[in-house]
Design a protein around this motif. Structure first.
Motif, PDB file in Angstrom:
ATOM      1  N   UNK A  40      20.545   3.349 -19.689  1.00  0.00           N
ATOM      2  CA  UNK A  40      21.184   4.313 -20.528  1.00  0.00           C
ATOM      3  C   UNK A  40      21.803   3.756 -21.676  1.00  0.00           C
ATOM      4  N   UNK A  41      21.705   4.325 -22.680  1.00  0.00           N
ATOM      5  CA  UNK A  41      22.142   3.887 -24.205  1.00  0.00           C
ATOM      6  C   UNK A  41      23.271   3.143 -24.151  1.00  0.00           C
ATOM      7  N   UNK A  42      23.181   1.712 -24.542  1.00  0.00           N
ATOM      8  CA  UNK A  42      24.270   1.017 -24.831  1.00  0.00           C
ATOM      9  C   UNK A  42      24.862   0.289 -23.366  1.00  0.00           C
ATOM     10  N   UNK A  43      23.828   0.605 -22.390  1.00  0.00           N
ATOM     11  CA  UNK A  43      24.365   0.097 -21.152  1.00  0.00           C
ATOM     12  C   UNK A  43      23.434  -1.011 -20.218  1.00  0.00           C
ATOM     13  N   UNK A  44      23.857  -1.635 -19.487  1.00  0.00           N
ATOM     14  CA  UNK A  44      22.954  -2.578 -18.666  1.00  0.00           C
ATOM     15  C   UNK A  44      22.141  -1.543 -17.837  1.00  0.00           C
ATOM     16  N   UNK A  45      20.922  -2.145 -17.394  1.00  0.00           N
ATOM     17  CA  UNK A  45      20.120  -1.694 -16.215  1.00  0.00           C
ATOM     18  C   UNK A  45      20.878  -1.316 -15.013  1.00  0.00           C
ATOM     19  N   UNK A  46      20.600   0.080 -14.369  1.00  0.00           N
ATOM     20  CA  UNK A  46      21.419   0.141 -13.213  1.00  0.00           C
ATOM     21  C   UNK A  46      20.449   0.698 -12.048  1.00  0.00           C
ATOM     22  N   UNK A  47      20.708   0.624 -10.805  1.00  0.00           N
ATOM     23  CA  UNK A  47      19.887   0.958  -9.939  1.00  0.00           C
ATOM     24  C   UNK A  47      20.165   2.690  -9.697  1.00  0.00           C
TER      25      UNK A  47
END
Length: 130
Positions: A40-47
């Motif tokens: 997501x914008x400005x976030x780390x990759x997530x499952x």
């Protein structure tokens, strides 16, 4: 050489649906854990979700998408899908598929965190407008 290629991303209004596809070449998904991740914008990759190679094991979903997203695979087409319904603006991001050999010594969390995944696609963008 193994590759994963995602497609199906795009712009959709809130409440709408998209189906992402991930085609594998150079290997078969058959004995692999498959998963979808997003950044997501400005976030780390997530499952987002993952599914083990055995259909008897239920897929796991992030709490943010459970009940709205569904992972599936078509063995004949060596393709994994992510059906996304009831999309929300907060689902906007880049979506990646990934695959890793299904090793019984690896926990589900290992795959969900991405550590057990060996192959990654380059991502497909999803934008949900309000």
């Amino acid at each position: 050489e193994a590759h994963l290629v995602e497609s199906g991303g795009g712009l959709v209004q809130a409440g709408g649906s998209l189906r992402l596809s991930c085609v594998a070449s150079g290997f078969s998904f058959e004995n692999y854990v498959v998963g979808w991740f997003r950044q997501l914008p400005g976030k780390d990759r997530e499952g987002v979700t993952f599914a083990r190679s055995s259909s008897s094991t239920q897929p796991y979903y992030s709490k943010y998408v459970e009940g709205r997203f569904t992972i599936s695979r078509d063995k004949g087409k060596n393709t994994v899908y992510l059906q996304m319904n009831q999309l929300k603006p907060e689902d906007t991001g880049v979506y990646f598929c990934a695959a890793g050999m299904d090793r019984q010594t690896y926990s589900g969390l290992t795959y969900f965190a991405g550590y057990g995944m060996e192959y990654w696609g380059e991502g497909t963008p999803v934008t949900v407008s309000s």
